[in-house]
Design an enzyme around this catalytic site. Structure first.
Site, PDB file in Angstrom:
ATOM      1  CD  GLU A   1      15.597  19.935 -16.808  1.00 22.91           C
ATOM      2  OE1 GLU A   1      16.405  20.129 -16.642  1.00 22.91           O
ATOM      3  OE2 GLU A   1      14.811  19.037 -17.410  1.00 22.91           O
TER       4      GLU A   1
ATOM      5  CG  HIS B   1      18.663   5.303 -20.107  1.00 20.16           C
ATOM      6  ND1 HIS B   1      18.513   5.042 -21.373  1.00 20.16           N
ATOM      7  CD2 HIS B   1      18.050   6.772 -19.996  1.00 20.16           C
ATOM      8  CE1 HIS B   1      18.201   5.872 -21.999  1.00 20.16           C
ATOM      9  NE2 HIS B   1      18.103   6.864 -21.272  1.00 20.16           N
TER      10      HIS B   1
ATOM     11  CG  ASP C   1      17.311   6.681 -29.122  1.00 21.20           C
ATOM     12  OD1 ASP C   1      17.716   6.501 -27.863  1.00 21.20           O
ATOM     13  OD2 ASP C   1      16.308   6.095 -29.455  1.00 21.20           O
TER      14      ASP C   1
ATOM     15  CG  ASP D   1      16.390  15.305 -15.302  1.00 17.44           C
ATOM     16  OD1 ASP D   1      15.545  16.119 -16.059  1.00 17.44           O
ATOM     17  OD2 ASP D   1      17.684  15.221 -15.051  1.00 17.44           O
TER      18      ASP D   1
ATOM     19  N   GLY E   1      16.369  11.810 -30.089  1.00 19.21           N
ATOM     20  CA  GLY E   1      17.523  12.437 -29.208  1.00 19.21           C
ATOM     21  C   GLY E   1      18.875  11.795 -29.319  1.00 19.21           C
TER      22      GLY E   1
HETATM   23  P1  IMP Z   1      15.898  15.164 -19.965  1.00 20.73           P
HETATM   24  O1  IMP Z   1      16.498  16.564 -19.289  1.00 20.73           O
HETATM   25  O2  IMP Z   1      15.487  14.262 -18.865  1.00 20.73           O
HETATM   26  O3  IMP Z   1      14.686  15.601 -20.977  1.00 20.73           O
HETATM   27  O4  IMP Z   1      16.787  14.435 -20.933  1.00 20.73           O
HETATM   28  C1  IMP Z   1      18.166  14.863 -21.269  1.00 20.73           C
HETATM   29  C2  IMP Z   1      18.284  14.891 -22.741  1.00 20.73           C
HETATM   30  O5  IMP Z   1      18.519  13.130 -23.183  1.00 20.73           O
HETATM   31  C3  IMP Z   1      17.191  15.230 -23.868  1.00 20.73           C
HETATM   32  O6  IMP Z   1      17.573  15.903 -24.869  1.00 20.73           O
HETATM   33  C4  IMP Z   1      16.631  13.788 -24.098  1.00 20.73           C
HETATM   34  O7  IMP Z   1      15.965  14.062 -25.211  1.00 20.73           O
HETATM   35  C5  IMP Z   1      17.984  12.848 -24.089  1.00 20.73           C
HETATM   36  N1  IMP Z   1      17.362  11.336 -23.827  1.00 20.73           N
HETATM   37  C6  IMP Z   1      16.796  10.992 -22.668  1.00 20.73           C
HETATM   38  N2  IMP Z   1      16.606   9.816 -22.724  1.00 20.73           N
HETATM   39  C7  IMP Z   1      17.030   9.407 -24.008  1.00 20.73           C
HETATM   40  C8  IMP Z   1      16.837   8.118 -24.758  1.00 20.73           C
HETATM   41  O8  IMP Z   1      16.472   7.132 -24.312  1.00 20.73           O
HETATM   42  N3  IMP Z   1      17.328   8.268 -25.943  1.00 20.73           N
HETATM   43  C9  IMP Z   1      17.815   9.432 -26.434  1.00 20.73           C
HETATM   44  N4  IMP Z   1      17.933  10.450 -25.875  1.00 20.73           N
HETATM   45  C10 IMP Z   1      17.468  10.447 -24.747  1.00 20.73           C
END
Ligand code: IMP
Length: 187
Positions: free
Chosen positions: A40, A167, A144, A69, A142
């Site tokens: 990233e 989202h 949630d 993302d 995550g």
């Molecule tokens: P990323 O950088 O796109 O992987 O996401 C950022 C953070 O948000 C990561 O820790 C993901 O696990 C968390 N995340 C993204 N979407 C969700 C969701 O729908 N529910 C819970 N956590 C999320």
């Protein structure tokens, strides 16, 4: 014989993929999983991160691909953790976020879907507003268990209909309508 898909979802996160597959199936799109651990880029913008990730994913996948993302933006913390949500989850986690958030609990979950087929990436954004719960509730992945979307009293982890309001759903819905229009116009 290997099943062919309409397109691929490149990620290292199977939770995101299974939600995305379920959401896109409602739009009659079939989604394959392409295991991909991106490097990233450092950026304050989830849009920029997603665009670069999709270019990198296409180089490996060589097929039309989407990446996602996300960021959780907490208003009283000046939008933190935002584009650093993944790192913050791995370091302080939900318990750390709950310790930081005091009275004002408003937050937004942002998703950016970036589509790439070798040309300039096309971006789609979905935002769900809500609040940070006072304690962790439910068994989701995550963030949630600590995010309560606006209009609901339950966290994402406790809801049965997360995939119709999230989202991710909003960003993928915009993508699916664009993808369909593009197909009908023969491009
Ligand atoms: P990323 O950088 O796109 O992987 O996401 C950022 C953070 O948000 C990561 O820790 C993901 O696990 C968390 N995340 C993204 N979407 C969700 C969701 O729908 N529910 C819970 N956590 C999320």
């Amino acid at each position: 014989m290997r099943k062919s898909f309409d397109l691929y979802f490149a990620s290292s996160n199977k939770n995101k993929y299974s939600e995305a597959r379920e959401i896109l199936s409602k739009f009659n799109l079939s989604l394959g999983f392409f295991e991909f651990a991106p490097v990233e880029i450092q950026s304050h913008s989830v849009l920029e991160i997603a665009a670069q990730k999709s270019l990198d994913a296409y180089v490996s996948c060589k097929k039309p691909v989407i990446v996602e993302d996300d960021g959780l933006f907490i208003q009283s913390l000046g939008g933190f953790p935002g584009p650093y949500s993944s790192y913050v989850f791995k370091t302080i986690g939900n318990a750390g976020i709950l310790r930081l958030v005091k009275s004002k609990r408003q937050a937004e979950f942002h998703s950016v879907i970036s589509y790439c087929d070798g040309k300039k990436p096309v971006l789609f954004q979905g935002i769900t507003k809500g609040v940070i719960s006072k304690k962790q509730r439910g068994k989701g992945w995550g963030y949630d268990p600590i995010f309560i979307p606006r209009g609901k009293s339950k966290t994402y982890a406790e809801l049965d209909d997360k995939n119709t309001i999230s989202h991710r759903y909003k960003a993928l819905g915009k993508f699916a309508r664009w993808f369909d229009m593009r197909k009908s116009s023969g491009r």
